[in-house]
Design a protein around this motif. Sequence first.
Motif, PDB file in Angstrom:
ATOM      1  N   LEU A 174      -5.424   5.945  -3.051  1.00  0.00           N
ATOM      2  CA  LEU A 174      -4.509   5.295  -2.115  1.00  0.00           C
ATOM      3  C   LEU A 174      -4.758   5.719  -0.672  1.00  0.00           C
ATOM      4  CD1 LEU A 174      -2.330   3.223  -2.135  1.00  0.00           C
ATOM      5  CD2 LEU A 174      -0.634   5.005  -2.550  1.00  0.00           C
ATOM      6  N   GLY A 175      -5.155   6.969  -0.468  1.00  0.00           N
ATOM      7  CA  GLY A 175      -5.441   7.431   0.887  1.00  0.00           C
ATOM      8  C   GLY A 175      -6.535   6.620   1.548  1.00  0.00           C
ATOM      9  N   VAL A 176      -7.580   6.309   0.793  1.00  0.00           N
ATOM     10  CA  VAL A 176      -8.690   5.497   1.319  1.00  0.00           C
ATOM     11  C   VAL A 176      -8.217   4.078   1.610  1.00  0.00           C
ATOM     12  CG1 VAL A 176     -11.013   4.653   0.881  1.00  0.00           C
ATOM     13  CG2 VAL A 176     -10.327   6.896   0.008  1.00  0.00           C
ATOM     14  N   VAL A 177      -7.441   3.510   0.701  1.00  0.00           N
ATOM     15  CA  VAL A 177      -6.919   2.146   0.886  1.00  0.00           C
ATOM     16  C   VAL A 177      -6.053   2.064   2.139  1.00  0.00           C
ATOM     17  CG1 VAL A 177      -5.463   0.343  -0.114  1.00  0.00           C
ATOM     18  CG2 VAL A 177      -7.012   1.642  -1.581  1.00  0.00           C
ATOM     19  N   LEU A 178      -5.187   3.036   2.330  1.00  0.00           N
ATOM     20  CA  LEU A 178      -4.298   3.032   3.489  1.00  0.00           C
ATOM     21  C   LEU A 178      -5.066   3.173   4.791  1.00  0.00           C
ATOM     22  CD1 LEU A 178      -1.304   5.212   2.225  1.00  0.00           C
ATOM     23  CD2 LEU A 178      -1.271   2.784   2.772  1.00  0.00           C
ATOM     24  N   LEU A 179      -6.096   4.016   4.788  1.00  0.00           N
ATOM     25  CA  LEU A 179      -6.895   4.198   5.996  1.00  0.00           C
ATOM     26  C   LEU A 179      -7.539   2.893   6.424  1.00  0.00           C
ATOM     27  CD1 LEU A 179      -8.027   6.061   8.144  1.00  0.00           C
ATOM     28  CD2 LEU A 179      -9.884   6.677   6.578  1.00  0.00           C
ATOM     29  N   VAL A 180      -8.030   2.124   5.459  1.00  0.00           N
ATOM     30  CA  VAL A 180      -8.648   0.826   5.770  1.00  0.00           C
ATOM     31  C   VAL A 180      -7.578  -0.197   6.152  1.00  0.00           C
ATOM     32  CG1 VAL A 180      -9.985  -1.094   4.827  1.00  0.00           C
ATOM     33  CG2 VAL A 180     -10.613   1.268   4.252  1.00  0.00           C
ATOM     34  N   LEU A 181      -6.484  -0.209   5.400  1.00  0.00           N
ATOM     35  CA  LEU A 181      -5.448  -1.232   5.596  1.00  0.00           C
ATOM     36  C   LEU A 181      -4.741  -1.077   6.932  1.00  0.00           C
ATOM     37  CD1 LEU A 181      -4.071  -3.630   4.221  1.00  0.00           C
ATOM     38  CD2 LEU A 181      -2.446  -2.031   3.198  1.00  0.00           C
ATOM     39  N   ILE A 182      -4.508   0.145   7.368  1.00  0.00           N
ATOM     40  CA  ILE A 182      -3.757   0.344   8.610  1.00  0.00           C
ATOM     41  C   ILE A 182      -4.577  -0.021   9.839  1.00  0.00           C
ATOM     42  CG2 ILE A 182      -4.428   2.756   9.036  1.00  0.00           C
ATOM     43  CD1 ILE A 182      -1.538   3.267   9.880  1.00  0.00           C
ATOM     44  N   PHE A 183      -5.902   0.004   9.700  1.00  0.00           N
ATOM     45  CA  PHE A 183      -6.756  -0.285  10.853  1.00  0.00           C
ATOM     46  C   PHE A 183      -6.593  -1.724  11.324  1.00  0.00           C
ATOM     47  CE2 PHE A 183     -10.753  -1.591  12.836  1.00  0.00           C
ATOM     48  CZ  PHE A 183     -10.881  -0.607  13.810  1.00  0.00           C
ATOM     49  N   ILE A 184      -6.367  -2.666  10.408  1.00  0.00           N
ATOM     50  CA  ILE A 184      -6.309  -4.089  10.767  1.00  0.00           C
ATOM     51  C   ILE A 184      -5.105  -4.403  11.657  1.00  0.00           C
ATOM     52  CG2 ILE A 184      -6.201  -6.445   9.869  1.00  0.00           C
ATOM     53  CD1 ILE A 184      -7.609  -5.388   7.343  1.00  0.00           C
ATOM     54  N   LEU A 197      -1.794 -12.672   9.972  1.00  0.00           N
ATOM     55  CA  LEU A 197      -2.616 -11.481   9.746  1.00  0.00           C
ATOM     56  C   LEU A 197      -1.767 -10.224   9.765  1.00  0.00           C
ATOM     57  CD1 LEU A 197      -5.463 -10.271   9.422  1.00  0.00           C
ATOM     58  CD2 LEU A 197      -5.585 -10.157  11.930  1.00  0.00           C
ATOM     59  N   GLN A 198      -0.856 -10.141  10.731  1.00  0.00           N
ATOM     60  CA  GLN A 198       0.028  -8.983  10.813  1.00  0.00           C
ATOM     61  C   GLN A 198       0.929  -8.875   9.586  1.00  0.00           C
ATOM     62  OE1 GLN A 198       0.738  -6.476  13.321  1.00  0.00           O
ATOM     63  NE2 GLN A 198      -1.295  -6.991  14.086  1.00  0.00           N
ATOM     64  N   THR A 199       1.475 -10.014   9.165  1.00  0.00           N
ATOM     65  CA  THR A 199       2.388 -10.006   8.014  1.00  0.00           C
ATOM     66  C   THR A 199       1.668  -9.623   6.736  1.00  0.00           C
ATOM     67  OG1 THR A 199       3.758 -11.721   9.027  1.00  0.00           O
ATOM     68  CG2 THR A 199       4.004 -11.387   6.653  1.00  0.00           C
ATOM     69  N   TYR A 200       0.507 -10.234   6.503  1.00  0.00           N
ATOM     70  CA  TYR A 200      -0.224 -10.016   5.255  1.00  0.00           C
ATOM     71  C   TYR A 200      -0.860  -8.629   5.161  1.00  0.00           C
ATOM     72  CZ  TYR A 200       0.303 -15.023   4.469  1.00  0.00           C
ATOM     73  OH  TYR A 200       0.835 -16.288   4.274  1.00  0.00           O
ATOM     74  N   THR A 201      -0.923  -7.905   6.278  1.00  0.00           N
ATOM     75  CA  THR A 201      -1.459  -6.542   6.242  1.00  0.00           C
ATOM     76  C   THR A 201      -0.364  -5.487   6.400  1.00  0.00           C
ATOM     77  OG1 THR A 201      -1.957  -6.701   8.621  1.00  0.00           O
ATOM     78  CG2 THR A 201      -3.744  -7.157   7.070  1.00  0.00           C
ATOM     79  N   SER A 202       0.589  -5.742   7.283  1.00  0.00           N
ATOM     80  CA  SER A 202       1.598  -4.723   7.569  1.00  0.00           C
ATOM     81  C   SER A 202       2.631  -4.583   6.448  1.00  0.00           C
ATOM     82  CB  SER A 202       2.316  -5.033   8.886  1.00  0.00           C
ATOM     83  OG  SER A 202       2.953  -6.294   8.842  1.00  0.00           O
ATOM     84  N   VAL A 203       2.991  -5.693   5.797  1.00  0.00           N
ATOM     85  CA  VAL A 203       3.969  -5.597   4.698  1.00  0.00           C
ATOM     86  C   VAL A 203       3.401  -4.814   3.515  1.00  0.00           C
ATOM     87  CG1 VAL A 203       5.312  -6.916   3.009  1.00  0.00           C
ATOM     88  CG2 VAL A 203       5.227  -7.667   5.388  1.00  0.00           C
ATOM     89  N   PRO A 204       2.182  -5.128   3.028  1.00  0.00           N
ATOM     90  CA  PRO A 204       1.596  -4.271   1.984  1.00  0.00           C
ATOM     91  C   PRO A 204       1.418  -2.831   2.454  1.00  0.00           C
ATOM     92  CG  PRO A 204       0.400  -6.336   2.115  1.00  0.00           C
ATOM     93  CD  PRO A 204       1.324  -6.306   3.291  1.00  0.00           C
ATOM     94  N   LEU A 205       1.077  -2.659   3.744  1.00  0.00           N
ATOM     95  CA  LEU A 205       0.919  -1.302   4.287  1.00  0.00           C
ATOM     96  C   LEU A 205       2.226  -0.522   4.179  1.00  0.00           C
ATOM     97  CD1 LEU A 205      -0.672   0.837   5.921  1.00  0.00           C
ATOM     98  CD2 LEU A 205       0.161  -0.294   7.985  1.00  0.00           C
ATOM     99  N   MET A 206       3.325  -1.152   4.560  1.00  0.00           N
ATOM    100  CA  MET A 206       4.634  -0.508   4.489  1.00  0.00           C
ATOM    101  C   MET A 206       4.963  -0.081   3.062  1.00  0.00           C
ATOM    102  SD  MET A 206       7.575   0.415   5.739  1.00  0.00           S
ATOM    103  CE  MET A 206       9.235   0.710   5.099  1.00  0.00           C
TER     104      MET A 206
END
Length: 235
Positions: A101-111, A132-141
Amino acid sequence: MFNVNLYEMMGETVWWTILWLPHSYALDTVIGIAFILIVMFIGVLPKWEFVRQLYTIRKEMSIIGGLILIGHGVMRLPTMKWAWENMKEMNGFLVFSYAILGVVLLVLIFIPWITSFHFARKRLTPKGWKKLQTYTSVPLMILICVFGIAINLGWGFAVLPGFGSSLWDTQTAADGTAVSNLSQGYQVATAFLSAKLYLALMIVYIWLRRKKIKKQSQPVKQVKIQEKADLAKVN
């Protein structure tokens, strides 16, 4: 970000005392997560006065929070590598949080972070940027909360086996210091409490977001119902 060891460079001097606090907290996940949580909850809370005031600096908080978390993630890349190499010695929660999950979050938060800057945002249409913001930030949260649950449960269960029945018994840690069961019990309790808080935050956020989506869809439904009624009158 370059793993500079200030303690080795300066020793335990007054400069160490002065510089350690901003050095430790500036790239700490708790500070970065706090900014991201505020940013995300601004988007789903009712438009109260203080929410509208925070909305004016939402972009800035997003950039600061993202920068801190990305910096922390880069610093923790050796930890992620260590987790992959020592999977058999760790419980599943720690393996999941560190190695996956740490790797996934590092990639996901960059967008959402990089597209918060003006130079990136102006290259997208307003509608495309919002999607783009919605589809990345909601899963990120949601995944930040899952990470908080997993890593705290992982450390809680990692410490739990060494927690004895007597709170005042001590054990010798790897560095030679004495660790009491009271200290270990405190670590276990804190870890499990933190996991519960992240779970509560995730549930509240999902509930508020579903409520907002439902509220936004109501006017559309009302328009469709009115169109059908008008069409029936014409016929």
